[in-house]
Scaffold this active site. Structure first.
Site, PDB file in Angstrom:
ATOM      1  N   HIS A 124     -26.754  32.906   0.089  1.00 29.32           N
ATOM      2  CA  HIS A 124     -26.539  33.252  -1.321  1.00 29.32           C
ATOM      3  C   HIS A 124     -27.770  33.896  -1.953  1.00 29.32           C
ATOM      4  O   HIS A 124     -27.669  34.532  -2.989  1.00 29.32           O
ATOM      5  CB  HIS A 124     -26.091  32.019  -2.126  1.00 29.32           C
ATOM      6  CG  HIS A 124     -27.162  31.005  -2.381  1.00 29.32           C
ATOM      7  ND1 HIS A 124     -27.251  29.821  -1.692  1.00 29.32           N
ATOM      8  CD2 HIS A 124     -28.168  30.978  -3.280  1.00 29.32           C
ATOM      9  CE1 HIS A 124     -28.270  29.114  -2.153  1.00 29.32           C
ATOM     10  NE2 HIS A 124     -28.848  29.796  -3.119  1.00 29.32           N
ATOM     11  N   ASP A 154     -23.936  29.043   4.718  1.00 33.31           N
ATOM     12  CA  ASP A 154     -24.852  29.558   3.692  1.00 33.31           C
ATOM     13  C   ASP A 154     -26.226  29.875   4.277  1.00 33.31           C
ATOM     14  O   ASP A 154     -27.258  29.505   3.728  1.00 33.31           O
ATOM     15  CB  ASP A 154     -24.985  28.569   2.534  1.00 33.31           C
ATOM     16  CG  ASP A 154     -25.736  29.164   1.349  1.00 33.31           C
ATOM     17  OD1 ASP A 154     -25.708  30.402   1.195  1.00 33.31           O
ATOM     18  OD2 ASP A 154     -26.360  28.402   0.588  1.00 33.31           O
ATOM     19  N   GLY A 226     -34.959  28.980  -7.082  1.00 35.90           N
ATOM     20  CA  GLY A 226     -36.101  29.596  -6.425  1.00 35.90           C
ATOM     21  C   GLY A 226     -36.492  28.878  -5.153  1.00 35.90           C
ATOM     22  O   GLY A 226     -37.148  29.452  -4.286  1.00 35.90           O
ATOM     23  N   ASN A 227     -36.084  27.602  -5.018  1.00 37.99           N
ATOM     24  CA  ASN A 227     -36.312  26.865  -3.775  1.00 37.99           C
ATOM     25  C   ASN A 227     -35.277  27.201  -2.712  1.00 37.99           C
ATOM     26  O   ASN A 227     -35.452  26.844  -1.536  1.00 37.99           O
ATOM     27  CB  ASN A 227     -36.276  25.350  -4.018  1.00 37.99           C
ATOM     28  CG  ASN A 227     -37.543  24.806  -4.618  1.00 37.99           C
ATOM     29  OD1 ASN A 227     -37.564  24.431  -5.792  1.00 37.99           O
ATOM     30  ND2 ASN A 227     -38.607  24.737  -3.828  1.00 37.99           N
ATOM     31  N   SER A 228     -34.206  27.884  -3.092  1.00 37.37           N
ATOM     32  CA  SER A 228     -33.129  28.186  -2.151  1.00 37.37           C
ATOM     33  C   SER A 228     -33.650  28.863  -0.892  1.00 37.37           C
ATOM     34  O   SER A 228     -34.372  29.859  -0.961  1.00 37.37           O
ATOM     35  CB  SER A 228     -32.114  29.113  -2.806  1.00 37.37           C
ATOM     36  OG  SER A 228     -31.481  28.481  -3.878  1.00 37.37           O
ATOM     37  N   LEU A 283      -9.674  23.437  15.939  1.00 34.79           N
ATOM     38  CA  LEU A 283      -8.581  22.604  16.434  1.00 34.79           C
ATOM     39  C   LEU A 283      -7.233  23.058  15.903  1.00 34.79           C
ATOM     40  O   LEU A 283      -6.227  23.001  16.603  1.00 34.79           O
ATOM     41  CB  LEU A 283      -8.790  21.135  16.032  1.00 34.79           C
ATOM     42  CG  LEU A 283      -9.781  20.299  16.824  1.00 34.79           C
ATOM     43  CD1 LEU A 283      -9.727  18.850  16.350  1.00 34.79           C
ATOM     44  CD2 LEU A 283      -9.486  20.361  18.307  1.00 34.79           C
ATOM     45  N   GLY A 284      -7.196  23.472  14.631  1.00 31.07           N
ATOM     46  CA  GLY A 284      -5.925  23.863  14.034  1.00 31.07           C
ATOM     47  C   GLY A 284      -5.198  22.709  13.380  1.00 31.07           C
ATOM     48  O   GLY A 284      -3.971  22.597  13.489  1.00 31.07           O
ATOM     49  N   VAL A 285      -5.958  21.831  12.713  1.00 32.32           N
ATOM     50  CA  VAL A 285      -5.346  20.726  11.981  1.00 32.32           C
ATOM     51  C   VAL A 285      -5.876  20.716  10.554  1.00 32.32           C
ATOM     52  O   VAL A 285      -6.986  21.188  10.283  1.00 32.32           O
ATOM     53  CB  VAL A 285      -5.633  19.356  12.640  1.00 32.32           C
ATOM     54  CG1 VAL A 285      -4.998  19.269  14.010  1.00 32.32           C
ATOM     55  CG2 VAL A 285      -7.140  19.087  12.718  1.00 32.32           C
TER      56      VAL A 285
END
Length: 491
Positions: A124, A154, A226-228, A283-285
């Protein structure tokens, strides 16, 4: 004191990062508190400041204005991500094109993974950027190339044209962290470069509404805009996490911060460097939490595991024989204290690998082997046959008014087969179970319902006083509810 991070003659491959022997922990001050000064001096050169200039498209979409916190319908507070902004620019002195500043810049942090210029930060921080600028501790600045990004975790991998850079040492396994251990963050909150904050690990394995594939580290380290993307260090000077999010009612730090574990981040960075994309297991669940009432209904001693509310057709789970109503208790030997534990474990499994699941079905424990598939970026198409024309709603026992679905309703609800539309819920067992108007009723007690006649047949066999599981589809998502069959005469 000798620096742990030092300049070297040749680049260290990313796969070997974090394998350096641990240094001794930070010295302590009187009273037993750690003295972070030497640690900060050693590790700061590997931390970078990141600023971006938004692209014209992003600016048109409103990316240049400060973004508001995201709110979630069922969350008591806002979960806010750091979309960080420079202070407002000063007014130009002359009315010339060169006097006006470029589009508003975001501000974040990152850290150097290898001597040849690979840098890890949050996705981001660089999303929608026309230009990414990296500034080092020695004030040198570079325009960075975006190697790849992964919105699901992210994370983004950058590269600058430089060599012999100081490198952050990565911890071998952030799983060794324990709640109560000291940790340290370095970043650029509000644009104040190389600010240092410290605290302790509050918890591990936190699941957040926005992230399904990251078991976050929760800390009380002061983290602000700003810490991101900046590093979270342990006392040995190793990176154990990537600072990413806060949980706040005010939009600023309130004592709850979240970091991406470094073992998750390192695997993503390695894939981005090698292929530019990230591959995850599938997995598809669709799963949900198991509460006390559902645990009793499905024959589990305590609320735990991941309850399968839907098995997608032609998915690895479907081919392995998993069913709606199965409760997954363990995945490859790892216990699942809650349903939120499953997505990360599946996501880090290599596609094609055979995963062993421990499942409860009808009170019996089963072992199911599943050949894990590859997670697709796009949802699978789930077109089904058109439903019969709508008919008047009919009042049924249990306090429900039901009717068949229209073709449009079936498409909107993502229901392929069967199901009845809940038109109204009167005071009674269904209302107490949490059934709402607009839900699509799919199952009662493990039996599918696809018509009013079938509903009457199934409910006629219910035992008064029994608790049964009811499966509904709500806003496109399946949900199990626990319904108490009334003891009184049937309506």
């Amino acid at each position: 004191m000798q620096r742990v991070v030092r300049l070297a003659r040749r680049s260290i491959p990313l796969v070997l990062l974090g394998l350096v022997a641990c240094e001794r922990s930070a010295p302590t001050m009187p009273g037993g508190y750690p003295d972070f000064a030497d640690l900060v001096e050693r590790v700061s050169p590997a931390v970078v400041n990141i600023s971006t200039v938004a692209s014209e498209a992003a600016a048109t979409d409103g990316a240049q204005v400060p973004l508001q916190p995201e709110s979630f319908e069922d969350a008591p507070e806002w979960l806010r991500r750091f979309f960080d902004q420079h202070p407002e620019p000063l007014a130009p002195e002359a009315d010339t094109p060169d006097a006006y500043p470029p589009p508003q810049q975001s501000l974040g942090s990152g850290f150097i993974l290898s001597e040849d210029g690979y840098i890890l930060t949050n996705y981001h921080v660089v999303r929608g950027a026309r230009e990414v600028i990296v500034r080092l501790l020695d004030r040198r600045q570079f325009v960075a190339e975006l190697i790849g990004s992964d919105e699901a975790s992210d994370l983004a991998l950058l590269r600058i044209d430089a060599s012999d850079l100081p490198v952050a040492r990565l911890a071998k396994d952030s799983g060794n962290l324990r709640p109560g251990q000291w940790v340290l963050a370095i970043g650029s909150p509000f644009g104040f470069d190389y600010s240092v904050t410290a605290g302790i690990v509050s918890a591990k394995g936190r699941a957040l509404a926005t992230e399904q594939y990251v078991p976050f580290i929760q800390t009380d380290v002061a983290i602000n805009p700003g810490n991101s993307g900046g590093p979270l260090f342990n006392l040995a000077g190793e990176v154990v996490g990537v600072n990413s999010q806060i949980y706040s009612q005010s939009g600023g730090y309130q004592g709850v911060s979240f970091s991406i574990p470094i073992d998750v981040a390192a695997k993503v960075a390695r894939q981005l460097r090698e292929t530019g994309t990230v591959t995850r297991g599938w997995l598809g669940v669709v799963v949900q939490e198991v509460d006390r009432n559902l645990a009793q209904q499905f024959g589990i001693d305590k609320p735990e595991g991941a309850l399968i509310a839907r098995v997608l057709p032609e998915s690895p789970a479907a081919r392995a024989g998993l069913r709606e109503g199965d409760v997954i208790l363990r995945y490859n030997g790892e216990p699942l204290p809650s349903s939120s534990s499953l997505p990360h474990l599946v996501g880090v499994t290599d596609p094609g690998e055979i995963a062993t699941l421990e499942v409860i079905r009808g009170g019996r424990r089963l072992r199911v082997d599943v050949a894990v598939g590859t997670l697709r970026a796009e949802p699978l198409a789930q077109d089904g046959p058109a439903a019969p024309a709508p008919m008047p709603a009919a009042r049924t026992r249990l306090g429900l008014e039901l009717r068949a679905l229209t073709a449009e309703e079936r498409r909107d609800a993502q229901v392929m087969h069967g199901g009845l539309m809940v038109v109204a819920v009167t005071d009674g067992p269904a209302a107490r179970a949490g059934v709402r108007p607009g839900d699509v009723l799919l199952q009662i007690g493990g039996q599918r319902v696809d018509s009013l006649e079938r509903f009457a047949e199934v409910t006629e066999r219910l035992i008064p006083g029994q608790t049964v599981a009811v499966l509904v589809q709500r806003r496109g998502a399946p949900l199990f509810l626990a319904l108490d069959v009334p003891v009184s005469a049937r309506d």
